[in-house]
Structures are given as C-alpha cells and as structure tokens.
Design a protein around this motif. Structure first.
Motif, PDB file in Angstrom:
ATOM      1  N   UNK A   1       0.724  -1.425   0.127  1.00  0.00           N
ATOM      2  CA  UNK A   1      -0.031   0.015   0.005  1.00  0.00           C
ATOM      3  C   UNK A   1       0.832   1.153   0.155  1.00  0.00           C
ATOM      4  N   UNK A   2       0.579   2.246   0.741  1.00  0.00           N
ATOM      5  CA  UNK A   2       1.109   3.573   0.820  1.00  0.00           C
ATOM      6  C   UNK A   2       2.503   3.487   1.571  1.00  0.00           C
ATOM      7  N   UNK A   3       2.718   2.280   2.184  1.00  0.00           N
ATOM      8  CA  UNK A   3       3.930   2.525   3.295  1.00  0.00           C
ATOM      9  C   UNK A   3       4.871   1.318   2.916  1.00  0.00           C
ATOM     10  N   UNK A   4       5.581   1.209   1.803  1.00  0.00           N
ATOM     11  CA  UNK A   4       6.349   0.139   1.452  1.00  0.00           C
ATOM     12  C   UNK A   4       7.744   0.517   2.284  1.00  0.00           C
ATOM     13  N   UNK A   5       8.402  -0.578   2.661  1.00  0.00           N
ATOM     14  CA  UNK A   5       9.562  -0.440   3.440  1.00  0.00           C
ATOM     15  C   UNK A   5      10.646  -0.183   2.406  1.00  0.00           C
ATOM     16  N   UNK A   6      11.854   0.328   2.767  1.00  0.00           N
ATOM     17  CA  UNK A   6      12.761   0.897   1.737  1.00  0.00           C
ATOM     18  C   UNK A   6      13.292  -0.340   1.066  1.00  0.00           C
ATOM     19  N   UNK A   7      13.233  -1.692   1.476  1.00  0.00           N
ATOM     20  CA  UNK A   7      13.618  -2.981   0.755  1.00  0.00           C
ATOM     21  C   UNK A   7      12.632  -3.816  -0.064  1.00  0.00           C
ATOM     22  N   UNK A   8      11.305  -2.873  -0.115  1.00  0.00           N
ATOM     23  CA  UNK A   8      10.246  -3.422  -0.743  1.00  0.00           C
ATOM     24  C   UNK A   8      10.909  -4.024  -2.266  1.00  0.00           C
ATOM     25  N   UNK A   9      11.471  -3.181  -3.102  1.00  0.00           N
ATOM     26  CA  UNK A   9      11.699  -3.694  -4.643  1.00  0.00           C
ATOM     27  C   UNK A   9      12.600  -4.884  -4.515  1.00  0.00           C
ATOM     28  N   UNK A  10      13.565  -5.019  -3.539  1.00  0.00           N
ATOM     29  CA  UNK A  10      14.455  -6.373  -3.391  1.00  0.00           C
ATOM     30  C   UNK A  10      13.531  -7.369  -2.829  1.00  0.00           C
ATOM     31  N   UNK A  11      12.463  -7.169  -1.937  1.00  0.00           N
ATOM     32  CA  UNK A  11      11.824  -8.132  -1.437  1.00  0.00           C
ATOM     33  C   UNK A  11      10.998  -8.823  -2.381  1.00  0.00           C
ATOM     34  N   UNK A  12      10.389  -8.070  -3.368  1.00  0.00           N
ATOM     35  CA  UNK A  12       9.593  -8.372  -4.320  1.00  0.00           C
ATOM     36  C   UNK A  12      10.362  -9.151  -5.263  1.00  0.00           C
ATOM     37  N   UNK A  13      11.525  -8.819  -5.488  1.00  0.00           N
ATOM     38  CA  UNK A  13      12.486  -9.652  -6.632  1.00  0.00           C
ATOM     39  C   UNK A  13      12.731 -11.207  -5.697  1.00  0.00           C
ATOM     40  N   UNK A  14      12.713 -11.164  -4.645  1.00  0.00           N
ATOM     41  CA  UNK A  14      12.724 -12.599  -3.787  1.00  0.00           C
ATOM     42  C   UNK A  14      11.598 -13.200  -4.018  1.00  0.00           C
TER      43      UNK A  14
END
Length: 278
Positions: free
Chosen positions: A51-64
């Motif tokens: 939502x509106x509060x993705x963590x800084x690591x969100x793109x890397x976590x999505x790749x995981x």
C-alpha cells in the motif's frame, strides 16, 4: 498451466501445485494469475503488497518473492522441460507476466456469461439458462478465498463478484422465463436475505412468490425491501419495483407464468421483472 481464481487459488503444472504457502508470494501469484498473459507492473505489485507504506527494501523483497515462485515452477516443470521457469514467469519491461496457454476459470466464466446474457437478450431463455448455469458452476466459493487481499486484488475481486451477480441475475431471469419459479423460491429467499438492498433479486422473489400463489408474501417482500432502502439509503424503491408492487396488488394477468407453448420460443418478452407494466 492451470489457473483457477474463482474460489481458493489454484495454480498447477502437470498437477503439481505452484501456490506458495506464504501470504505475500501468494498475493503476487494471484495478481499475476488474474492478468495471465499481461504485464503487471512493479509499482502495481508493490502497491498490492504494501500500500502507501512500502519499506525501503520493498523492490528487493519483491524480487525475492519472484525467485521463490520461479523455484516452485522449476520444481514442477522438472529438468527435462522444454520451457524454463523464466519462460513461464517472465520478466518484462516494467514488470512481470505469467505466460500461460490455457485460459483460466475467470476467462471461461466471462465467455460463458457474455454468451448466456446475449442469448437472454435475443429471446432464447433455454440456451441462456444452460450457458449461465455452466458459467456459475465454475465458482467454488468467493474469488481468491485463501489469498490476502491488497488494493489491486480488491479491485479485481469486486469486479469478479459484480460480474457473478450479474450472471446470477440473468440466470434466474432465464429460469423464470422457463416457468421454474417454484424451484427458485429457496434460492431467491436466501439471496434476498444476503442482499437486502438488491432490487433485482427482490423483484425476482416477488414475481416467483406471486406465481406460486403467495401474493401476500410477495407484498411482504416488497415492504421489507422498502424498509431497508429507506433505513439504509433514505430512498424509495425504483419506479420499476413500485410498478411491480402495483401489478401484484391489482393481480395483473401479465404477471402470470408464460405458457409452455411460448416458453420454447425465442420471441417471448420479459414480464414486469424487466419491463414493468404502466
């Protein structure tokens, strides 16, 4: 790859499930499955997951999560497969896509639903009933019943549910035109309780009750709907419902069940359920 979203999420290759147990990878797969063959952007996936509060690591976590899904695909495909996991879950410009040849249950539901409603509009209630029964039979429960729902999936689930209700309304109308009102009473009573503000369901229930020789119950159904509309929305029933109510009060002959000789034809027009008497 078999994909089913009209109920608990099913995604399998050669009868081997590739649905992860963890909630967020399952969300990713569900969103990709609903848009099979299309690119789902990274921003859409991030919005779905956080939502509106993705963590800084969100793109890397999505790749995981994508790597986890591909590992499950690789295991299901086996070492001798012509296509690899990256051919099934593809990286595309700006996002990812599931490349599957087999249409999922949502696509098949849409096809059958459109065909059934077209048949109904063209005056072929028997064909419409058959097609719409097939369409609704694909549902195994609420869409994505076992998936955590974020903003993107919520839009899709609401769209699917609205489409299902439209197909259900049309299927009941087709069955009413075929004189099956007595068989529909139990289903319509339950639907009216589940959807206390749904005018079409109440109109169908009123007509079915009237045709079963229960005009007082039909009038009571109208009063319950009217009370709910006034209480919840400060609205009176639509003109269509008011006219149907008046037709029942007046025992209008137009409300009677269609004759068997007419039911089989393609030129029979709907009763006040869709075209209320003046």
């Amino acid at each position: 790859m078999e994909i089913r979203v009209l109920g608990p999420l099913v995604a399998q290759l050669d009868r081997t499930s590739v649905v992860p147990s963890a909630a967020k990878p399952r969300q990713v797969l569900a969103l990709l499955a609903l848009h099979a063959g299309q690119v789902v952007t990274v921003s859409t996936l991030l919005d779905e997951l956080w939502g509106d509060a993705p963590p800084r690591t969100a793109p890397a976590t999505l790749q995981t999560y994508i790597r986890q899904l591909r590992r499950m695909l690789a295991s299901a495909l086996g070492p001798a497969a012509v296509r690899g996991p990256k051919d099934v879950l593809c990286t595309r410009y700006g996002g990812y896509a599931l490349d599957v040849a087999q249409a999922g249950d949502a696509v098949e539901f849409q096809r059958l639903s459109v065909a059934g409603q077209t048949a109904l509009r063209e005056g072929a209630p028997r064909e419409a009933s058959q097609l719409l029964h097939q369409a609704l039979g694909l549902w195994r429960g609420p869409a994505l019943a076992d998936v955590q729902i974020g903003r993107a999936l919520e839009i899709e689930v609401v769209r699917l549910e609205e489409t299902r209700l439209g197909a259900l309304d049309a299927r009941i109308e087709a069955d009413m035109r075929l004189g099956r009102h007595a068989l529909l009473l139990g289903e319509l009573t339950a639907l009216a309780a589940q959807h206390p503000l749904h005018e079409t369901v109440h109109a169908q229930l009123m007509l079915a009750l009237y045709r079963c020789g229960r005009p007082s119950h039909a009038l009571s159904s109208y009063q319950r709907l009217r009370g709910s509309l006034i209480r919840e929305l400060a609205l009176e029933p639509s003109i269509r419902l008011q006219r149907l109510h008046q037709a029942i009060l007046q025992a209008d002959p137009a409300l009677e069940s269609p004759a068997p000789s007419v039911v089989g034809g393609d030129d029979w027009s709907a009763l006040p359920l869709t075209a209320a008497p003046a």
